[in-house]
Structures are given as C-alpha cells and as structure tokens.
Enzyme design. Structure first.
Site, mmCIF file in Angstrom:
data_model
loop_
_atom_site.group_PDB
_atom_site.id
_atom_site.type_symbol
_atom_site.label_atom_id
_atom_site.label_comp_id
_atom_site.label_asym_id
_atom_site.label_seq_id
_atom_site.Cartn_x
_atom_site.Cartn_y
_atom_site.Cartn_z
ATOM 1 C CG HIS A 183 11.924 -3.568 -15.674
ATOM 2 N ND1 HIS A 183 12.017 -4.033 -16.942
ATOM 3 C CD2 HIS A 183 12.493 -4.775 -15.475
ATOM 4 C CE1 HIS A 183 11.940 -5.671 -17.736
ATOM 5 N NE2 HIS A 183 11.765 -5.939 -16.190
ATOM 6 C CG HIS B 9 -0.342 -0.460 2.620
ATOM 7 N ND1 HIS B 9 -0.185 1.355 2.906
ATOM 8 C CD2 HIS B 9 -0.140 -1.149 3.416
ATOM 9 C CE1 HIS B 9 0.804 1.010 4.099
ATOM 10 N NE2 HIS B 9 0.998 -0.457 4.352
#
Length: 211
Positions: A148, A139
C-alpha cells in the site's frame, strides 16, 4: 455487464466507490452492486452510496460478480481478499484515467490506483497493490504483492518494495533502496538505507522505531 462489489464500506470504501465511478469501465463494463462489510451500519448518515449487501464471510458469490478491496490495512486487505479468492471470486483493477504509465510497465490484478500517479518505465506492480493519488514511482522500481503506497509518496529508480509493505503519506524512498517484506515507513519519512523485514521506520532520515 459485471457487478462490482467493494470490500469495505468505511471511509476508504467510499473513496474507492468514487474512483470506480471515474474509471472508464463504469456503466460500460461494470456497475456498482454494493459493499461487503461486517459493520452493517457503516453507511448510516452518508447519502448516495450503494447498499451494504453482506459481510465478506457470509457472501455467496454470484455469476457476474467482480471485486475490489478497499481496506487501507495491508494485513486486513490480504485477509479478506483471500476469503473471496477461496470462494472463487475474481478481482479487477480500478485505475484512474489520469494515471500515467511510461513504457514497459508490468501490472498485476486487483490493483487500485488513484488520480495523477506517475509510474515510470520498466516498473513492475504486483497483485493487490494500492497506490493513492499523486504518487511518483521511478524507473525500474518494483512493488510487491499486497503493498500500500499512500498519497504523495516517491520511489526513486530501482527502488524495491517487497510484499506487504506500507508507505505512509509523503514517504520518500531513495534510488536503489529495498524495503523488506512487511515493513512500514512512517509519514513524511526519508529512507536512505534498506529497511529490514517487519520493521517500522520514521523520520528524516528514517530510523527504526519500536512500539
């Protein structure tokens, strides 16, 4: 119907081609037109793939073209995406249908997200981020442009990746940790403190290494 063009026809390009066929828009919103790659024989010996149309530099964009960039290198991804953008090209998102987004997730453009990744509530994923399969993002995390994230990586709550960061396979980023712009985290590393810009860290716990 849009014509999807994949930048990069090497191994990762073939993976992204497979992802494109598994996404809900395949053959309803887009068809796969082919690849752009300067190695015109990259698909020799591989069957059942679209053709390599041209190099990125020489391709003239057509009216219904849309693009994704299938390059595992952050630097080369940015380089070739910017060439297509300079020509007026448009990018789409490829997100596997098994990806889970919890509430209030903000996502950008040009994303590639593979199967069974879990992006928790109130995360922000910026443009041209690539997320491989089985990634878990806690979260309130943020992933900056061009980054990436390789397979099986984990980011704890409130973790931040700035732009152009690469997390290699099975990286673990503890909560509230920031990885600064251009940094690389080695495979299977455990990051327990902030990582400096343009540095490479590796190990358990992750420590800076020089090449």
């Amino acid at each position: 119907m849009k014509n999807l063009i994949i930048i990069g026809a090497r191994g990762y390009g073939r993976e992204v081609c497979g992802l494109a066929k598994q996404c809900p828009g395949y053959n309803t919103e887009y068809m796969i037109k082919g690849f752009l790659d300067d190695k015109l024989d990259a698909l020799d010996g591989f069957d059942n793939y679209p053709e390599i149309i041209s190099s990125v530099e020489n391709y003239a964009i057509q009216e219904n073209d849309v693009f994704v960039c299938a390059l595992g290198s952050v630097q080369w991804k940015k380089h070739y995406v910017e060439i297509i953008l300079s020509k007026g090209g448009r990018f789409i998102n490829l997100i596997h249908p098994t990806v889970i987004f919890t509430s209030n997730v903000t996502i950008g453009n040009g994303l590639i997200i593979f199967m069974y990744s879990n992006i928790s509530n109130d995360c922000i994923i910026d443009d041209f981020v690539t997320i491989q399969g089985f990634v878990a993002i806690g979260h309130d995390s943020k992933i900056g442009k061009w980054s990436h994230v390789n397979a099986y990586s984990f980011m704890g709550g409130y973790a931040i990746l700035e732009e152009e960061v690469c997390l290699n396979t099975r990286s673990t980023i503890l909560p509230h940790i920031t990885i600064r712009k251009g940094a690389t985290v080695g495979a299977a590393s455990l990051v327990i403190k902030n990582v400096k810009e343009n540095s490479t860290v590796f190990g358990v716990p992750a420590k800076r290494i020089e090449f």
